[in-house]
Design a protein around this motif. Structure first.
Motif, PDB file in Angstrom:
ATOM      1  N   MET A   1     -15.454  15.623   0.322  1.00 53.85           N
ATOM      2  CA  MET A   1     -13.849  15.574   0.807  1.00 53.85           C
ATOM      3  C   MET A   1     -13.867  14.601   1.585  1.00 53.85           C
ATOM      4  N   ARG A   2     -13.793  13.093   1.661  1.00 52.17           N
ATOM      5  CA  ARG A   2     -13.949  12.074   2.990  1.00 52.17           C
ATOM      6  C   ARG A   2     -13.280  12.888   4.200  1.00 52.17           C
ATOM      7  N   LYS A   3     -13.922  12.429   5.440  1.00 43.65           N
ATOM      8  CA  LYS A   3     -12.690  12.773   6.193  1.00 43.65           C
ATOM      9  C   LYS A   3     -11.881  11.626   6.336  1.00 43.65           C
ATOM     10  N   ILE A   4     -10.176  11.613   6.432  1.00 43.69           N
ATOM     11  CA  ILE A   4      -9.546  11.571   6.731  1.00 43.69           C
ATOM     12  C   ILE A   4      -8.665  11.366   7.749  1.00 43.69           C
ATOM     13  N   ASP A   5      -8.424  10.214   9.012  1.00 39.54           N
ATOM     14  CA  ASP A   5      -7.832  10.571  10.164  1.00 39.54           C
ATOM     15  C   ASP A   5      -6.683   9.341  10.396  1.00 39.54           C
ATOM     16  N   LEU A   6      -6.310   8.803   9.510  1.00 48.57           N
ATOM     17  CA  LEU A   6      -4.636   8.237   9.279  1.00 48.57           C
ATOM     18  C   LEU A   6      -4.213   8.465   7.997  1.00 48.57           C
ATOM     19  N   ILE A   7      -2.538   8.339   8.503  1.00 48.63           N
ATOM     20  CA  ILE A   7      -2.136   8.200   7.298  1.00 48.63           C
ATOM     21  C   ILE A   7      -1.243   7.227   7.493  1.00 48.63           C
ATOM     22  N   VAL A   8      -0.850   6.746   6.601  1.00 48.24           N
ATOM     23  CA  VAL A   8      -0.494   5.333   6.861  1.00 48.24           C
ATOM     24  C   VAL A   8       1.031   4.879   5.662  1.00 48.24           C
ATOM     25  N   ILE A   9       1.461   4.697   6.279  1.00 49.95           N
ATOM     26  CA  ILE A   9       3.743   4.654   5.962  1.00 49.95           C
ATOM     27  C   ILE A   9       3.178   2.903   5.426  1.00 49.95           C
ATOM     28  N   HIS A  10       3.722   2.902   4.083  1.00 48.87           N
ATOM     29  CA  HIS A  10       3.948   1.863   3.378  1.00 48.87           C
ATOM     30  C   HIS A  10       5.705   1.449   3.140  1.00 48.87           C
ATOM     31  N   CYS A  11       6.001   0.238   2.302  1.00 48.38           N
ATOM     32  CA  CYS A  11       7.671   0.111   1.578  1.00 48.38           C
ATOM     33  C   CYS A  11       7.185  -0.895   0.765  1.00 48.38           C
ATOM     34  N   SER A  12       7.576  -0.745  -0.495  1.00 46.06           N
ATOM     35  CA  SER A  12       7.671  -1.417  -1.697  1.00 46.06           C
ATOM     36  C   SER A  12       8.149  -2.427  -1.641  1.00 46.06           C
ATOM     37  N   ALA A  13       9.090  -3.030  -0.193  1.00 46.70           N
ATOM     38  CA  ALA A  13       9.045  -4.403  -0.582  1.00 46.70           C
ATOM     39  C   ALA A  13      10.170  -4.609  -1.702  1.00 46.70           C
ATOM     40  N   THR A  14      10.761  -4.009  -2.051  1.00 40.57           N
ATOM     41  CA  THR A  14      11.781  -3.682  -2.960  1.00 40.57           C
ATOM     42  C   THR A  14      13.285  -3.501  -2.408  1.00 40.57           C
ATOM     43  N   ARG A  15      13.876  -4.498  -3.363  1.00 37.90           N
ATOM     44  CA  ARG A  15      15.436  -4.438  -2.585  1.00 37.90           C
ATOM     45  C   ARG A  15      15.907  -3.165  -3.071  1.00 37.90           C
ATOM     46  N   THR A  16      16.662  -2.947  -1.778  1.00 41.97           N
ATOM     47  CA  THR A  16      17.728  -1.780  -1.925  1.00 41.97           C
ATOM     48  C   THR A  16      18.788  -1.235  -3.241  1.00 41.97           C
ATOM     49  N   ASP A  17      19.068  -2.947  -3.839  1.00 40.86           N
ATOM     50  CA  ASP A  17      20.038  -2.597  -4.870  1.00 40.86           C
ATOM     51  C   ASP A  17      19.008  -2.719  -6.222  1.00 40.86           C
ATOM     52  N   ARG A  18      17.821  -1.833  -6.237  1.00 39.63           N
ATOM     53  CA  ARG A  18      17.215  -2.545  -7.398  1.00 39.63           C
ATOM     54  C   ARG A  18      16.496  -1.449  -7.080  1.00 39.63           C
ATOM     55  N   CYS A  19      16.191  -1.105  -8.807  1.00 40.87           N
ATOM     56  CA  CYS A  19      15.116   0.031  -8.615  1.00 40.87           C
ATOM     57  C   CYS A  19      13.971  -0.027  -8.692  1.00 40.87           C
ATOM     58  N   TYR A  20      13.177   0.728  -8.090  1.00 41.52           N
ATOM     59  CA  TYR A  20      11.676   0.074  -8.669  1.00 41.52           C
ATOM     60  C   TYR A  20      10.359   1.798  -8.986  1.00 41.52           C
ATOM     61  N   THR A  21      10.375   2.209  -9.836  1.00 46.32           N
ATOM     62  CA  THR A  21       9.556   2.862 -10.300  1.00 46.32           C
ATOM     63  C   THR A  21       8.338   3.349  -9.934  1.00 46.32           C
ATOM     64  N   GLU A  22       7.885   4.723  -9.714  1.00 48.29           N
ATOM     65  CA  GLU A  22       6.112   4.770  -9.862  1.00 48.29           C
ATOM     66  C   GLU A  22       5.782   4.411 -10.626  1.00 48.29           C
ATOM     67  N   HIS A  23       6.046   3.907 -12.247  1.00 47.33           N
ATOM     68  CA  HIS A  23       5.544   3.252 -13.207  1.00 47.33           C
ATOM     69  C   HIS A  23       5.110   1.524 -12.861  1.00 47.33           C
ATOM     70  N   ASP A  24       6.269   1.037 -12.077  1.00 51.38           N
ATOM     71  CA  ASP A  24       6.681   0.139 -12.146  1.00 51.38           C
ATOM     72  C   ASP A  24       5.412  -0.661 -11.152  1.00 51.38           C
ATOM     73  N   LEU A  25       5.485  -0.004  -9.547  1.00 54.70           N
ATOM     74  CA  LEU A  25       4.697   0.645  -8.675  1.00 54.70           C
ATOM     75  C   LEU A  25       3.167   0.406  -9.793  1.00 54.70           C
ATOM     76  N   THR A  26       2.359   1.158 -10.042  1.00 56.10           N
ATOM     77  CA  THR A  26       1.078   1.581 -10.934  1.00 56.10           C
ATOM     78  C   THR A  26       1.084  -0.030 -11.266  1.00 56.10           C
ATOM     79  N   ALA A  27       2.246  -0.390 -12.740  1.00 56.51           N
ATOM     80  CA  ALA A  27       2.274  -1.507 -13.491  1.00 56.51           C
ATOM     81  C   ALA A  27       1.701  -2.961 -12.869  1.00 56.51           C
ATOM     82  N   ASP A  28       2.450  -3.608 -11.174  1.00 58.87           N
ATOM     83  CA  ASP A  28       2.246  -4.258 -10.523  1.00 58.87           C
ATOM     84  C   ASP A  28       0.821  -4.390  -9.920  1.00 58.87           C
ATOM     85  N   HIS A  29      -0.073  -2.774  -9.598  1.00 61.97           N
ATOM     86  CA  HIS A  29      -1.295  -2.553  -9.071  1.00 61.97           C
ATOM     87  C   HIS A  29      -2.095  -3.557  -9.946  1.00 61.97           C
TER      88      HIS A  29
END
Length: 157
Positions: A1-29
């Motif tokens: 197991m790798r050493k973890i010392d940081l928990i990093v929070i992100h936003c998807s940078a998508t508009r609040t009035d739109r749906c952005y699923t985990e599938h959309d995010l994965t496809a974009d990546h």
């Protein structure tokens, strides 16, 4: 197991009035050449926590820090006009707090930071200030997750 010392929070940078699923995010990546979603966890507007990448595998979410961090992204981060804003729902706040507290129990001594907090210190004063942020993400002070009043979202049956 790798050493973890940081928990990093992100936003998807998508508009609040739109749906952005985990599938959309994965496809974009995948379109950007990643091997899958770059984050370990994704929190939907309804508070659902989606696991996207095993903790044992380094993320692809913040250059220079992926090897020792866990990446958490929440759906949103832009208001309806496309401007950066803390768009987290009560469900997301609750789920984010619970997830971060669990990770801190598993990875003692880890720091909780936002993506923006890992921007370069351009004036070399030892502090990352708003004018130095490369991006606004996650659109709130990630360190406040631990001091925010716990949210008890109203669940509809």
């Amino acid at each position: 197991m790798r050493k973890i010392d940081l928990i990093v929070i992100h936003c998807s940078a998508t508009r609040t009035d739109r749906c952005y699923t985990e599938h959309d995010l994965t496809a974009d990546h995948l379109r950007r050449g990643f091997s899958g979603a770059g984050y370990h966890f994704y929190i939907r507007k309804n508070g659902d926590i989606k696991t996207l990448r095993a903790i044992e595998i380094p993320g692809a979410h913040v250059k220079g820090y992926n090897g020792s961090s866990v990446g958490i992204c929440y759906e949103g981060g832009l208001d309806a006009d496309g401007r950066p804003a803390d768009t987290r729902t009560d469900f997301q706040k609750h789920s984010l707090r619970v997830l971060v507290l669990l990770l801190l129990k598993d990875y003692l001594g880890s720091r909780v930071v936002g993506h923006r907090d890992l921007s370069p210190d351009l004036n070399h004063n030892g502090e990352i200030e708003p004018e130095e942020w490369i991006k606004q993400c996650p659109c709130f002070d990630a360190a406040d997750i631990l001091s925010e009043m716990p949210v008890n979202p109203e669940y509809f049956i």
